[in-house]
Design a protein around this motif. Structure first.
Motif, mmCIF file in Angstrom:
data_model
loop_
_atom_site.group_PDB
_atom_site.id
_atom_site.type_symbol
_atom_site.label_atom_id
_atom_site.label_comp_id
_atom_site.label_asym_id
_atom_site.label_seq_id
_atom_site.Cartn_x
_atom_site.Cartn_y
_atom_site.Cartn_z
ATOM 1 N N THR A 181 0.835 -1.206 0.000
ATOM 2 C CA THR A 181 0.000 0.000 0.000
ATOM 3 C C THR A 181 0.870 1.256 0.000
ATOM 4 N N GLU A 182 0.327 2.359 -0.476
ATOM 5 C CA GLU A 182 1.038 3.638 -0.367
ATOM 6 C C GLU A 182 0.804 4.158 1.042
ATOM 7 N N LEU B 155 2.303 9.502 -1.467
ATOM 8 C CA LEU B 155 2.399 9.629 -2.931
ATOM 9 C C LEU B 155 3.843 9.720 -3.404
ATOM 10 N N PHE C 142 -7.417 8.854 -0.122
ATOM 11 C CA PHE C 142 -6.609 8.168 0.887
ATOM 12 C C PHE C 142 -7.413 8.107 2.184
ATOM 13 N N ARG D 113 -3.436 4.312 1.245
ATOM 14 C CA ARG D 113 -4.364 4.230 0.126
ATOM 15 C C ARG D 113 -5.606 3.417 0.492
#
Ligand SMILES: CC(C)(COP(=O)(O)OP(=O)(O)OC[C@H]1O[C@@H](n2cnc3c(N)ncnc32)[C@H](O)[C@@H]1OP(=O)(O)O)[C@@H](O)C(=O)NCCC(=O)NCCS
Length: 237
Positions: free
Chosen positions: A106-107, A161, A204, A221
């Motif tokens: 995941t971000e 990001l 998000f 995210r």
């Protein structure tokens, strides 16, 4: 399976006096810093990040863990000279460091900020119109906390990001729930959920809470359950 974010929060007093917990590559990186403050912040960040990885991987030797630096500046955890299958984000502020870790891809971004007065010009420059309105509508004594929280959550999203503050901070809009916006001080010591809408980059999930004079925030995210502190239990990887 729902992904879980773990976090570690450390302050200067928890940092060991020696450097034996660093790998050779980390020592070389440390030697490259010209300024003492940067050196101290980086060291505390590495120590905090290693606490997180050691707990989630059930390790006792910090020098098996390396927190390398990606080309864009983001931290890259490694274990025994190999990539460690987790994403990580790091932040430091005023002798504290904060690190969030999650397994998988995941971000993820995190941030720690001192709660302080930032003033109207700051809000007008860096916040969206909707965020500015929330500050204006908040009770006077909650404005600093709300401003700091929105700012911190923006930083978390921009780190997730992997672009940081090189981006337009108004491209990220933080959307706290209404109760927090109105009464931030009353319940903010527990994690509270919000979300962020990013121009051309979807949404998000965010979490934030107050910790003494600081605000901690995490953005990911995927919508995630409340972050868990490391150290409260051993979490097998
Ligand atoms: C990433 C950034 C938002 C950090 O904000 P900050 O308030 O200075 O510092 P914080 O303590 O909260 O975070 C620093 C950590 O963010 C992480 N980081 C740095 N660049 C990152 C990136 N592109 N993506 C994700 N994380 C990043 C690092 O782990 C860093 O700590 P470390 O260098 O000790 O490992 C900021 O440095 C930034 O915007 N950098 C990229 C763009 C840039 O350099 N622009 C020039 C000035 S506009």
């Amino acid at each position: 399976m729902t992904q879980q974010v773990y976090y570690s929060l450390q302050d200067r007093r928890q940092l060991p006096a020696g450097l034996e917990w660093l790998t050779a590559a980390e020592r070389a990186h440390l030697d490259g810093f010209r300024f003492d403050k940067r050196r101290r912040d980086w060291l505390l960040g590495r120590w905090t990040a290693k606490q997180a990885v050691m707990t989630v991987a059930a390790l006792s030797n910090p020098s098996r863990v390396e927190v390398a630096t990606a080309n864009d500046g983001a931290p890259l955890p490694r274990l025994d000279d190999r990539p460690f299958g987790a994403v990580m984000s790091l932040s430091h502020s005023n002798d504290r460091a904060f690190c969030a870790v999650a397994f998988g891809r995941t971000e993820l971004g995190c941030d720690i900020e001192l709660v302080e007065s930032r003033g109207r010009a700051f809000v007008e420059t860096y916040f969206t119109d909707a965020e500015s309105r929330q500050i204006i509508d908040a009770d006077q004594h909650d404005r600093d906390l709300l401003t700091t929280t929105i700012w911190s959550a923006k930083e978390s999203v921009l780190k997730a990001l992997r672009i940081g503050l090189g981006a337009d901070t108004r491209s990220v809009e933080i959307i706290p729930d209404e109760r927090f916006a109105k009464h931030g001080n009353q319940q903010s010591a527990t994690w509270q959920a919000g979300r962020a809408a990013v121009r051309n980059a979807g949404e998000f999930g965010c979490w934030w809470r107050r910790d003494g004079d600081f605000v901690l925030s995490i953005a990911a995210r995927a919508p995630l359950p409340a972050p868990m502190p490391v150290g409260s239990e051993t979490l097998a990887a």
